[in-house]
Design an enzyme around this catalytic site. Structure first.
Site: not given
Length: 263
Positions: A8-9, A11-14, A161
């Site tokens: 998951g790189a 977008s976001g934290l990744g 979740y």
């Protein structure tokens, strides 16, 4: 410097973590679901350091296992696995969704995928210790109902979740015990609450923190020896849901997980 796989790189934290690690001299293996976005990310990362891209849909166990095989073949010197990719609770009132294999989507992506990927990469990680596994979890944790692990009754996105993140924490503690003495550590953390990510915005929540606020905990676990079988809130040692430490709960979870991964 280490070789680090981040799921998951794109977008976001990744994405933020990928740039931090590349700038620090690490070789980053950046995973994404979309090929064009993954290639674009790798091109940007390479302006600052070393990076390779890998594409897979983590909602498909076949693609998860293929990702593991590709990484193991291309980078047998893998030092760190950061299981970061995830699916949020969805928008308010959204219905139950299924993965490519027919599993409840949040359980599939947030839990079954990291378990399957970790298992695929364990031989590589164990081959050249020390190595680290970092599971990006959440403070939102809710025990699974083992009579209905895929939440077919009374579905709620937030519960789905939270159950997936409960399972990830409990699995982390079980795996840490299995890997004791191998030089492979495995820890789980809640990076920060309601970071400014697509996952949070899609849930209709106004972000409380930036992804930069969530990065230090992940980076610390990826680059420092902080023990194994632990749960962190950011960079601070903390306690996961008490039931994640219950051996009977963890034993039942392992049995259910093994069954689900057969499909």
């Amino acid at each position: 410097m280490s070789t680090v796989l981040i799921t998951g790189a794109t977008s976001g934290l990744g994405r933020y973590i990928a740039f931090e690690l590349v700038r620090d001299g690490h070789l980053v293996l950046a995973h994404g679901r979309d090929r064009a976005r993954t290639e674009q990310l790798v091109a940007e990362l390479r302006t600052e350091g070393r990076a390779e891209g890998f594409v897979a849909d983590l909602a498909s166990l076949a693609e998860v296992r293929e990702l593991g095989a590709q990484v193991a073949q291309a980078c047998p010197e893998l030092d760190v696995l950061i299981n970061n990719a995830g699916v949020g609770s969805g928008s308010s009132g959204s219905g139950r969704e299924l993965s490519a294999d027919g599993h409840e989507l949040r359980l599939a992506v947030n839990y079954l995928a990291p378990v399957a990927l970790t298992r695929a990469l364990l031989p590589v990680l164990r081959a050249d210790p020390p190595a680290r596994i970092v599971n990006v979890g959440s403070a939102g944790q809710e025990p699974l109902d083992f009579t209905d692990p895929e939440l077919t009754r009374g579905y709620n996105g937030v519960s789905a979740y939270c159950r997936s993140k409960f399972a990830l924490a409990a699995h982390t503690f079980t795996l840490a015990e299995e890997l004791a003495g191998t030089g492979v550590s495995v820890n789980v953390l809640h990076p920060a609450t309601y970071m400014d990510t697509t996952m949070v915005r899609d849930a209709g929540v106004t972000p409380w923190n930036t992804v930069a606020d969530g990065a230090p905990g992940v980076l610390a676990l990826a680059t420092q020896d902080l023990g194994t079988g632990r749960y962190f809130d950011g960079t601070s040692p903390a306690r996961a849901h008490e039931a994640t430490y219950d051996r009977e709960v963890r034993k039942r979870l392992t049995a259910v997980t093994d069954q689900l991964l057969l499909t």
